[in-house]
Motif scaffolding. Structure first.
Motif, short mmCIF file in Angstrom:
data_model
loop_
_atom_site.label_atom_id
_atom_site.label_comp_id
_atom_site.label_asym_id
_atom_site.label_seq_id
_atom_site.Cartn_x
_atom_site.Cartn_y
_atom_site.Cartn_z
N SER A 7 12.72 42.99 24.00
CA SER A 7 12.87 43.95 22.90
C SER A 7 12.63 45.37 23.40
O SER A 7 11.66 45.64 24.12
N SER A 8 13.49 46.29 22.99
CA SER A 8 13.35 47.70 23.38
C SER A 8 12.06 48.31 22.84
O SER A 8 11.60 49.35 23.33
N GLU A 9 11.45 47.68 21.84
CA GLU A 9 10.22 48.21 21.27
C GLU A 9 9.11 48.32 22.31
O GLU A 9 8.28 49.23 22.24
N LEU A 55 9.09 51.74 31.76
CA LEU A 55 9.33 52.80 30.79
C LEU A 55 10.70 52.73 30.12
O LEU A 55 10.93 53.41 29.12
N SER A 56 11.62 51.92 30.67
CA SER A 56 12.98 51.92 30.11
C SER A 56 13.63 50.55 29.98
O SER A 56 14.57 50.39 29.22
N ALA A 102 22.80 50.20 27.61
CA ALA A 102 21.61 50.90 28.09
C ALA A 102 20.73 51.34 26.92
O ALA A 102 19.50 51.25 26.99
N THR A 103 21.35 51.81 25.84
CA THR A 103 20.59 52.18 24.65
C THR A 103 19.95 50.96 24.01
O THR A 103 18.78 50.99 23.60
N GLU A 104 20.69 49.85 23.94
CA GLU A 104 20.16 48.63 23.34
C GLU A 104 18.94 48.12 24.10
O GLU A 104 17.95 47.69 23.49
N ILE A 105 18.98 48.19 25.41
CA ILE A 105 17.88 47.69 26.24
C ILE A 105 16.68 48.61 26.19
O ILE A 105 15.54 48.16 26.06
N GLU A 180 0.49 45.42 26.73
CA GLU A 180 0.94 45.23 25.35
C GLU A 180 1.10 43.72 25.09
O GLU A 180 1.30 42.94 26.04
N PRO A 181 1.06 43.30 23.83
CA PRO A 181 1.24 41.87 23.53
C PRO A 181 2.53 41.30 24.10
O PRO A 181 2.55 40.15 24.57
N GLU A 182 3.62 42.10 24.08
CA GLU A 182 4.89 41.60 24.62
C GLU A 182 4.77 41.32 26.12
O GLU A 182 5.38 40.36 26.63
#
Length: 430
Positions: A7-9, A55-56, A102-105, A180-182
């Protein structure tokens, strides 16, 4: 990539943490790793630089991430540059990131082709006062090869000599150390894959097998579970080989009566696991092997209990040394005179346990994370004591990966991987 899309989050959160610690009017730039040559037209498999991935989420060569929280144009506060693809590249190399993908990821709206970097970067540098360089300051690093990041830093200093320079590394050490949890979920997946590999081995190892055959069994199980393979170069050391801490040739035959030390683990989505187990080649511990094994296990269990918020890194290792000293005395490997006359800079227990007990783990096996400030919740550490006895043709190390909790003992990501003597013997029965 073999792994399921993250997830990108996660990457949005990571960028927010980093940018919140940047100086006013500053830019930070992160480069992908190079593809490294072997000889002729051969190259090593591509491995993404962990910082730009953190970071990305961009897991592709020739990518650049630019962060400028104070940019006048809001669209240019986060920019990801990726290699422009075409039909020729698609045929010869396969799919590359589109701007949309790239935006989706990444969760970054502004995506440019790499060819546009110099123009965009120059424009933004006219607004900025400070440039953050991503230098490698890991306490174990000994890199001699010039990296893509090194070349960028060299060229940037020549083109923009008037800008102040800051370091990304202290920020990354701080924020990457707390997961982070992810991230913990991804590491749990890596540990679960490692478990499958280890259980496969318990039915495979027997006198006469070769260390490289064991390595092959592990690789088979890891890859079939969506891992790229080993998180680090595997150590599969039978008999006296276990006393070589970084034994990696894995080319000897396993003999009846020997112990087999395996420091082997899978990666998943660029996140590492790190496991060590030591088992009897013939499936049965001798009384001496069992005694040494149980001593190592007791040290591991006691050390694990100390990994709580507020623990000091240096004091933790001193206390583990005291516990190990007690076990070595009970095993007859040390006597009271050895301890009374020890060199305080190299305590007596170091004769049989010469390495550290724990290190940060995450995107790197020896991950970024602060070592001079108290431990925090959601840091993830290995716990890996060992006893090495060359004169007895035996080395035993046991290792798990644990998550520090806000309250209580750490959570063991490897709790389901067999570790007790009786369980190992039962699973290794023919």
């Amino acid at each position: 990539m073999k792994y399921e899309q993250i997830s990108s989050e996660l990457f949005i959160k990571n960028r927010r943490k980093f940018m919140s610690k940047m100086e006013p009017s500053s830019i930070a730039v992160f480069n992908s790793n190079d593809i490294y040559p072997v000889s002729a037209d051969s190259t090593l498999p591509f491995e993404q630089h962990r910082d730009i991935f953190y970071l990305s989420g961009a897991d592709q060569e020739e990518s650049i991430l630019l962060l400028f929280p104070d940019a006048h144009d809001k669209k240019l506060r986060e920019v990801l540059f990726v290699r422009e693809t075409n039909d020729h590249i698609a045929v010869w190399e396969g799919e590359k990131l589109t701007k949309e993908k790239a935006t989706e990821i990444s969760g970054i709206e502004t995506i440019y082709w790499l060819s546009e970097f110099d123009k965009v970067f120059f424009n933004l540098m006219t607004e900025a006062d400070t440039i953050y360089f991503n230098t490698n300051e890991h306490y174990r690093q000994s890199v001699e090869t010039q990296t893509r990041e090194d070349r960028f830093i060299r060229d940037c200093k020549l083109k923009f000599p008037g800008h102040k320079v800051a370091k990304s590394n202290p920020i990354l050490q701080e924020i990457r150390g707390v997961k982070e949890p992810e991230e913990i979920d991804l590491m749990q997946t890596a540990c679960n894959i490692t478990e499958k590999g280890f259980r496969r081995l318990l039915d495979f190892v027997k006198p006469g097998v070769w260390e490289y055959e064991i390595e092959a069994e592990l690789l088979h199980e890891f890859i079939r579970n969506r891992s790229k393979g080993f998180a680090y170069t595997p150590i599969i050391a039978s008999g006296a080989n276990a006393n070589v801490l970084h034994y990696i040739v894995n080319n000897q035959q396993c003999k009846d009566g020997d112990m087999l030390l395996m420091d082997v683990a899978a990666e998943y989505a660029n996140y590492s696991s790190d496991l060590t187990r030591t088992i009897p080649v013939n499936g049965r511990f001798t009384e001496r092997q069992k005694a040494v094994y149980q001593s190592v296990l007791r040290v591991k269990n006691e050390a694990t209990k100390m990994l709580v918020p507020g623990t000091d890194w240096a004091e933790y290792h001193k206390e583990v040394g005291n516990i190990m000293t007690s076990e070595l005395l009970s095993l007859g490997l040390l006597d009271k005179a050895d301890v009374q006359n020890e060199d305080k800079n190299w305590p007596a227990y170091k004769k049989y346990f010469m390495h550290g007990t724990s290190h940060h783990i995450g995107l790197d096996t020896h991950d970024y994370g602060p070592l001079k400030s108290p431990m925090k919740a959601n840091m993830v550490f290995t716990v890996e004591p060992g006893i090495y006895i060359p004169e007895e043709n035996m080395g035993i190390r046991i290792e798990d990966d644990v998550v520090i909790q806000e309250k209580g003992e750490p959570f063991n990501l490897m709790a389901n991987i067999p570790i007790e003597v009786e369980e190992i013997e039962e699973l290794m029965k023919a």
